[in-house]
Scaffold this motif. Structure first.
Motif, PDB file in Angstrom:
ATOM      1  N   ARG A  59       0.826  -1.212   0.000  1.00 24.56           N
ATOM      2  CA  ARG A  59       0.000   0.000   0.000  1.00 24.56           C
ATOM      3  C   ARG A  59       0.857   1.257   0.000  1.00 24.56           C
ATOM      4  N   ARG A  60       2.026   1.171   0.633  1.00 22.95           N
ATOM      5  CA  ARG A  60       2.893   2.352   0.701  1.00 22.95           C
ATOM      6  C   ARG A  60       3.703   2.558  -0.570  1.00 22.95           C
ATOM      7  N   ALA A  61       3.831   1.528  -1.395  1.00 24.04           N
ATOM      8  CA  ALA A  61       4.677   1.617  -2.591  1.00 24.04           C
ATOM      9  C   ALA A  61       4.253   2.739  -3.532  1.00 24.04           C
ATOM     10  N   PRO A  62       2.939   2.893  -3.879  1.00 21.19           N
ATOM     11  CA  PRO A  62       2.558   4.013  -4.765  1.00 21.19           C
ATOM     12  C   PRO A  62       2.877   5.370  -4.170  1.00 21.19           C
ATOM     13  N   SER A  63       2.710   5.504  -2.831  1.00 19.16           N
ATOM     14  CA  SER A  63       3.003   6.779  -2.186  1.00 19.16           C
ATOM     15  C   SER A  63       4.488   7.095  -2.253  1.00 19.16           C
ATOM     16  N   VAL A  64       5.319   6.079  -2.025  1.00 21.93           N
ATOM     17  CA  VAL A  64       6.769   6.297  -2.093  1.00 21.93           C
ATOM     18  C   VAL A  64       7.187   6.659  -3.514  1.00 21.93           C
ATOM     19  N   ALA A  65       6.601   5.973  -4.503  1.00 21.32           N
ATOM     20  CA  ALA A  65       6.949   6.247  -5.900  1.00 21.32           C
ATOM     21  C   ALA A  65       6.543   7.664  -6.306  1.00 21.32           C
ATOM     22  N   SER A  66       5.338   8.081  -5.887  1.00 20.60           N
ATOM     23  CA  SER A  66       4.880   9.427  -6.233  1.00 20.60           C
ATOM     24  C   SER A  66       5.725  10.494  -5.555  1.00 20.60           C
ATOM     25  N   ASN A  67       6.094  10.251  -4.304  1.00 13.03           N
ATOM     26  CA  ASN A  67       6.948  11.222  -3.601  1.00 13.03           C
ATOM     27  C   ASN A  67       8.319  11.316  -4.241  1.00 13.03           C
ATOM     28  N   ALA A  68       8.849  10.176  -4.682  1.00 10.39           N
ATOM     29  CA  ALA A  68      10.149  10.183  -5.349  1.00 10.39           C
ATOM     30  C   ALA A  68      10.080  10.935  -6.670  1.00 10.39           C
ATOM     31  N   PHE A  69       8.999  10.739  -7.400  1.00  9.36           N
ATOM     32  CA  PHE A  69       8.849  11.449  -8.674  1.00  9.36           C
ATOM     33  C   PHE A  69       8.719  12.948  -8.449  1.00  9.36           C
ATOM     34  N   LEU A  70       7.922  13.348  -7.444  1.00  8.19           N
ATOM     35  CA  LEU A  70       7.771  14.767  -7.136  1.00  8.19           C
ATOM     36  C   LEU A  70       9.101  15.385  -6.707  1.00  8.19           C
ATOM     37  N   ALA A  71       9.888  14.632  -5.938  1.00  8.81           N
ATOM     38  CA  ALA A  71      11.192  15.130  -5.518  1.00  8.81           C
ATOM     39  C   ALA A  71      12.109  15.328  -6.724  1.00  8.81           C
ATOM     40  N   PHE A  72      12.041  14.419  -7.688  1.00 12.91           N
ATOM     41  CA  PHE A  72      12.845  14.559  -8.897  1.00 12.91           C
ATOM     42  C   PHE A  72      12.438  15.798  -9.688  1.00 12.91           C
ATOM     43  N   VAL A  73      11.121  16.035  -9.804  1.00 10.58           N
ATOM     44  CA  VAL A  73      10.640  17.211 -10.527  1.00 10.58           C
ATOM     45  C   VAL A  73      11.091  18.492  -9.837  1.00 10.58           C
ATOM     46  N   VAL A  74      11.004  18.507  -8.496  1.00  7.14           N
ATOM     47  CA  VAL A  74      11.427  19.690  -7.740  1.00  7.14           C
ATOM     48  C   VAL A  74      12.906  19.968  -7.962  1.00  7.14           C
ATOM     49  N   LEU A  75      13.724  18.932  -7.931  1.00  3.83           N
ATOM     50  CA  LEU A  75      15.160  19.115  -8.148  1.00  3.83           C
ATOM     51  C   LEU A  75      15.454  19.587  -9.569  1.00  3.83           C
ATOM     52  N   ALA A  76      14.693  19.070 -10.549  1.00  2.00           N
ATOM     53  CA  ALA A  76      14.900  19.464 -11.941  1.00  2.00           C
ATOM     54  C   ALA A  76      14.624  20.947 -12.140  1.00  2.00           C
ATOM     55  N   PHE A  77      13.646  21.496 -11.414  1.00  2.00           N
ATOM     56  CA  PHE A  77      13.342  22.921 -11.525  1.00  2.00           C
ATOM     57  C   PHE A  77      14.212  23.753 -10.587  1.00  2.00           C
ATOM     58  N   LEU A  78      14.614  23.162  -9.472  1.00  2.00           N
ATOM     59  CA  LEU A  78      15.371  23.921  -8.490  1.00  2.00           C
ATOM     60  C   LEU A  78      16.794  24.197  -8.951  1.00  2.00           C
ATOM     61  N   ALA A  79      17.381  23.266  -9.694  1.00  2.00           N
ATOM     62  CA  ALA A  79      18.771  23.431 -10.125  1.00  2.00           C
ATOM     63  C   ALA A  79      18.980  24.680 -10.973  1.00  2.00           C
ATOM     64  N   PRO A  80      18.215  24.897 -12.059  1.00  2.00           N
ATOM     65  CA  PRO A  80      18.419  26.142 -12.822  1.00  2.00           C
ATOM     66  C   PRO A  80      18.061  27.400 -12.046  1.00  2.00           C
ATOM     67  N   MET A  81      17.105  27.281 -11.134  1.00  2.00           N
ATOM     68  CA  MET A  81      16.752  28.456 -10.323  1.00  2.00           C
ATOM     69  C   MET A  81      17.894  28.827  -9.387  1.00  2.00           C
ATOM     70  N   MET A  82      18.554  27.812  -8.826  1.00  2.00           N
ATOM     71  CA  MET A  82      19.702  28.090  -7.964  1.00  2.00           C
ATOM     72  C   MET A  82      20.848  28.707  -8.767  1.00  2.00           C
ATOM     73  N   TRP A  83      21.070  28.207  -9.999  1.00  2.00           N
ATOM     74  CA  TRP A  83      22.102  28.810 -10.844  1.00  2.00           C
ATOM     75  C   TRP A  83      21.765  30.262 -11.139  1.00  2.00           C
ATOM     76  N   MET A  84      20.511  30.549 -11.469  1.00  2.00           N
ATOM     77  CA  MET A  84      20.093  31.904 -11.785  1.00  2.00           C
ATOM     78  C   MET A  84      20.339  32.828 -10.592  1.00  2.00           C
ATOM     79  N   PHE A  85      20.005  32.348  -9.386  1.00  2.00           N
ATOM     80  CA  PHE A  85      20.147  33.189  -8.193  1.00  2.00           C
ATOM     81  C   PHE A  85      21.618  33.459  -7.888  1.00  2.00           C
ATOM     82  N   THR A  86      22.457  32.430  -7.953  1.00  2.00           N
ATOM     83  CA  THR A  86      23.879  32.626  -7.638  1.00  2.00           C
ATOM     84  C   THR A  86      24.596  33.424  -8.728  1.00  2.00           C
ATOM     85  N   ALA A  87      24.236  33.189  -9.999  1.00  2.00           N
ATOM     86  CA  ALA A  87      24.878  33.926 -11.087  1.00  2.00           C
ATOM     87  C   ALA A  87      24.544  35.409 -11.029  1.00  2.00           C
TER      88      ALA A  87
END
Length: 277
Positions: free
Chosen positions: A7-35
């Motif tokens: 029962r927990r497997a779908p929740s873990v998978a969805s959280n992992a996917f959301l974390a990946f999406v957040v990191l994918a958007f956060l990386a260029p934003m962090m570059w923009m802020f530091t640059a």
């Protein structure tokens, strides 16, 4: 234990996917802020050892930042206002009347909402050039409104559908005309939806690059999405720090609009659920 893990497997998978999406958007934003605060910024991520506001001073000029931002604001507000008015005008008859071609029309606008704008730019440019409409803010805003209209009609129809027809019948029994019923009953009830449509289209128009790039040849008419090209020199180099500073200030209005839409969308969804009950 095994059932609990399944029962927990779908929740873990969805959280992992959301974390990946957040990191994918956060990386260029962090570059923009530091640059933005790094006078010697490069394409690689680097935390500035000596933060500076030199990049902001370099881009914060009338021609480099403020006029393009103003142009973006004017075009986006005009285009979004036209879209909201046209979408609500189309949505009401689609929602309230049994039109002979109502369903085919909805399918047509659904297909139209998926068409890439870039595929329309060559015939649009030829049309604008033929009638001397290039560099026209109003004409460009109308075209940009047309590109966001199909999706906006779908949104507006859903909001009109949420208004019970009994309320309109009660207004007509009290002597209100159709126009009075729409303007005094329906429009106030769907106002949260209209705000949502306006902000969605504003953000889309604010970030639109191809339309103003092709239809505005006058540099004084360039929007902020086009003006960022000024920081790419003719030899292929890029002023990364200035790009970061410009992008940071350019994205601020869109972030503000997103913050507004988060609250407005929540209120509109609660409205939609309440009027149906």
């Amino acid at each position: 234990m095994r059932a609990t893990a399944l029962r927990r497997a779908p929740s873990v998978a969805s959280n992992a996917f959301l974390a990946f999406v957040v990191l994918a958007f956060l990386a260029p934003m962090m570059w923009m802020f530091t640059a933005a605060f790094n006078p010697t910024a490069q394409l690689s991520f680097e935390v500035p050892t000596d933060p500076s506001l030199d990049n902001f001073r370099a881009v914060a000029t009338v021609d480099g930042l403020f006029r393009p931002l103003w142009n973006s604001l004017v075009v986006s507000v005009i285009a979004s206002s036209i879209t909201v008015a046209a979408a609500c005008a189309c949505a009401y008859p689609l929602s309230r009347y049994r039109l002979r071609f109502g369903r085919p029309f909805l399918y047509v606008i659904l297909i139209a909402s998926g068409l890439p704008v870039i595929s329309l730019m060559i015939p649009t440019f030829r049309l604008f050039a033929r009638y001397s409409l290039t560099n026209s803010v109003l004409a460009t805003a109308v075209f940009m409104a047309a590109t966001t209209l199909p999706f906006s009609i779908w949104l507006a129809k859903n909001f009109v559908d949420a208004v019970p027809f009994d309320i309109e019948e009660a207004a007509r029994i009290d002597g209100a005309s159709t126009w009075q019923t729409i303007t005094r009953v329906v429009v106030p009830l769907i106002k949260p939806g209209m705000i949502v449509i306006f902000i969605f289209t504003f953000i889309a128009n604010w970030g639109n690059f191809f339309v103003p790039f092709i239809l505005f040849s006058d540099p004084s008419k360039h929007t902020a999405s086009v003006a960022i090209y000024n920081y790419f020199n003719s030899l292929g180099g890029v002023y990364f720090g200035r790009v970061g500073a410009f992008a940071l200030m350019y994205s601020a209005p869109a972030v503000l609009m997103f913050a507004i839409i988060s609250k407005t969308l929540g209120r509109s969804l609660s409205f939609a659920g309440g009027v149906k009950g």
